[in-house]
Design an enzyme around this catalytic site. Structure first.
Site, PDB file in Angstrom:
ATOM      1  N   LYS A 143     -13.386   3.288  10.163  1.00 17.94           N
ATOM      2  CA  LYS A 143     -12.733   2.003   9.869  1.00 17.94           C
ATOM      3  C   LYS A 143     -11.906   2.106   8.588  1.00 17.94           C
ATOM      4  O   LYS A 143     -12.120   3.008   7.772  1.00 17.94           O
ATOM      5  CB  LYS A 143     -13.782   0.892   9.777  1.00 17.94           C
ATOM      6  CG  LYS A 143     -14.886   1.152   8.788  1.00 17.94           C
ATOM      7  CD  LYS A 143     -16.085   0.239   9.068  1.00 17.94           C
ATOM      8  CE  LYS A 143     -17.087   0.332   7.940  1.00 17.94           C
ATOM      9  NZ  LYS A 143     -18.352  -0.339   8.265  1.00 17.94           N
TER      10      LYS A 143
ATOM     11  N   TYR B 107       0.277  -2.822 -23.021  1.00 16.33           N
ATOM     12  CA  TYR B 107       0.337  -4.283 -22.905  1.00 16.33           C
ATOM     13  C   TYR B 107      -0.694  -4.956 -23.805  1.00 16.33           C
ATOM     14  O   TYR B 107      -1.838  -4.515 -23.889  1.00 16.33           O
ATOM     15  CB  TYR B 107       0.058  -4.705 -21.464  1.00 16.33           C
ATOM     16  CG  TYR B 107       1.260  -4.582 -20.553  1.00 16.33           C
ATOM     17  CD1 TYR B 107       2.463  -5.229 -20.865  1.00 16.33           C
ATOM     18  CD2 TYR B 107       1.181  -3.842 -19.380  1.00 16.33           C
ATOM     19  CE1 TYR B 107       3.561  -5.122 -20.020  1.00 16.33           C
ATOM     20  CE2 TYR B 107       2.266  -3.739 -18.528  1.00 16.33           C
ATOM     21  CZ  TYR B 107       3.462  -4.377 -18.850  1.00 16.33           C
ATOM     22  OH  TYR B 107       4.525  -4.280 -18.018  1.00 16.33           O
TER      23      TYR B 107
HETATM   24  C1  LIG Z   1     -19.374   0.552   8.069  1.00 20.69           C
HETATM   25  C2  LIG Z   1     -20.445   0.625   9.096  1.00 20.69           C
HETATM   26  C3  LIG Z   1     -21.149   1.820   9.313  1.00 20.69           C
HETATM   27  C4  LIG Z   1     -20.966   3.013   8.395  1.00 20.69           C
HETATM   28  O1  LIG Z   1     -21.594   2.719   7.181  1.00 20.69           O
HETATM   29  P1  LIG Z   1     -21.675   3.778   5.972  1.00 20.69           P
HETATM   30  O2  LIG Z   1     -22.546   3.110   4.981  1.00 20.69           O
HETATM   31  O3  LIG Z   1     -20.279   3.969   5.490  1.00 20.69           O
HETATM   32  O4  LIG Z   1     -22.256   5.021   6.534  1.00 20.69           O
HETATM   33  C5  LIG Z   1     -22.044   1.875  10.352  1.00 20.69           C
HETATM   34  N1  LIG Z   1     -22.266   0.796  11.142  1.00 20.69           N
HETATM   35  C6  LIG Z   1     -21.656  -0.384  10.950  1.00 20.69           C
HETATM   36  C7  LIG Z   1     -21.951  -1.523  11.840  1.00 20.69           C
HETATM   37  C8  LIG Z   1     -20.725  -0.515   9.912  1.00 20.69           C
HETATM   38  O5  LIG Z   1     -20.115  -1.683   9.709  1.00 20.69           O
END
Ligand SMILES: *Cc1c(COP(=O)(O)O)cnc(C)c1O
Length: 383
Positions: free
Chosen positions: A57, A278
């Site tokens: 993702k 800044y």
């Molecule tokens: C993001 C996610 C993962 C992966 O999680 P990590 O902590 O990055 O390993 C697995 N399952 C679901 C439902 C997620 O949203």
């Protein structure tokens, strides 16, 4: 086992072209796909060879979903998870047919035909999503694959217990749906002492017991390290593949994956009392040697992430405020003239990990990675 027998395509077939050349860029992001593959191998070993997906993702946690998918496929990984349908459609185009892609956030109402056409598997999070996918399958005259997510105690995504009970009691609720997995997600997997983990695991077992029998999936990266009771049939790591420590209170069992270096845009010497950056947030106590680097919060570098860069192992503290496109470093610790325009200094690398930078910013490595900017030259290597 799963060594280079993969069904995929070699990583070099993927278009790794960077939006900007190394010579033109202000900073260089190096992504080691060999380290991603080694991390996958380490997780598989922890899982005693059980199935292991790759979570891609947010464009592979900012590192390039297509490139990471190619590297993982080479390692034998054939199941991927993205968050959004749009990400799934893009990933399908990149990897072609044959690998399973699941959409974690489910499908927005009305998008089911688009998802089916792209050969994507929704993670069904509610009774209404189940109905919509069932009707899509009926309309197409064939069964369609999906995962069913139950909420075992995180209150984010997935069918609530009452909803699970309701669909379980409904005749034909799963008609035309090929249930690939029943899954849930842990809220506190990075806190192994938390009773919440065991509670969620039991609730997961109770809820999936009501549903048609299917393989089960619960563990994210940290969940893998909670032990075999959490492994079930498929693990879903993301962060650990990218080198973020899945066991925050212990040494990192994963290899680092990224390096980030910024280019020196200019150097100067200032005299005592000079106001720096800044707001003149800093005034020089005595003469100071400074270097301005071409990286700032416009590159996703949080204004509070870390407080130094490194050059050949020498710490170069940030001085004054982080700007949109630049940061001023105090380079007085280096011999005069050692650093000049165009030289690269390290922001993330052997001297400072993603987790270190996150600690400074009061955030998590995940956010550091997914914030990495679009202006970097991206250099993919396969060690
Ligand atoms: C993001 C996610 C993962 C992966 O999680 P990590 O902590 O990055 O390993 C697995 N399952 C679901 C439902 C997620 O949203």
């Amino acid at each position: 086992m799963d060594d280079d027998t993969g069904r995929g395509f070699p990583a070099n077939d993927v278009d790794s072209s960077s939006p900007v050349s190394e010579a033109a860029a202000g900073a260089v992001l190096t992504i080691d796909l060999g380290a991603v593959r080694e991390n996958y191998r380490r997780l598989k070993a922890r899982l005693n060879g059980l199935r292991c997906a790759g979570v891609l993702k947010a464009d592979g946690y900012g590192l390039g979903a297509a490139q990471v998918a190619a590297a993982l496929a080479k390692q034998g990984c054939d199941i991927f998870f993205v968050a959004l349908l749009g990400e799934g459609i893009a990933l399908r185009k990149a990897v072609g047919p044959g690998l399973d892609i699941f959409v974690l956030n489910g499908l927005p109402p009305g998008s089911e035909p688009e998802a089916a056409a792209a050969g994507l598997c929704p993670v069904i999070n509610s009774a209404s999503q189940l109905k919509a996918w069932r009707e899509t399958a009926r309309g197409m005259g064939r069964s369609l694959p999906a995962a069913i997510q139950v909420d075992s105690g995180m209150a984010r995504l997935g069918m609530a217990p009452a909803e699970v009970e309701a669909v379980a009691g409904e005749a034909g609720a799963f008609d035309g749906i090929d249930i690939r997995f029943v899954m849930s997600h842990l809220a506190r997997a990075d806190e192994p002492q938390q009773a919440a983990n065991e509670k969620q695991r039991r609730e997961f077992d109770r809820l999936r017991g009501m549903l048609p029998a299917a393989p089960a999936s619960l563990a994210n990266s940290s969940g893998i390290f909670l032990g075999p009771a959490y492994h079930y049939d498929l693990a879903r790591p993301g962060a650990a593949l990218y080198g973020v420590n899945p066991t925050p209170h212990e040494p990192n069992p994963m290899l680092p994956v990224i390096g980030l270096q910024a280019k020196v845009a200019q150097t100067r010497r200032v005299g005592p009392g000079a106001g720096i950056g800044y707001g003149h947030a800093h005034h020089a106590d005595g003469p100071l040697d400074l270097a301005t680097i071409s990286l700032g919060y416009g590159d996703g570098w949080h204004r509070r992430a870390a407080s130094a860069a490194w050059f050949e192992g020498v710490r170069l503290p940030f001085i004054g405020r982080v700007s949109m496109d630049s940061i001023i470093l105090d380079i007085s610790a280096l011999p005069a003239g050692r650093l000049s325009e165009g030289d690269l200094v390290e922001l993330i690398g052997p001297s400072q990990s993603v987790d270190d930078a996150a600690g400074h910013a009061g955030t998590i490595g995940y956010e550091i990675l997914t914030s990495l900017g679009a202006r970097f030259h991206r250099r993919y290597v396969d060690s």
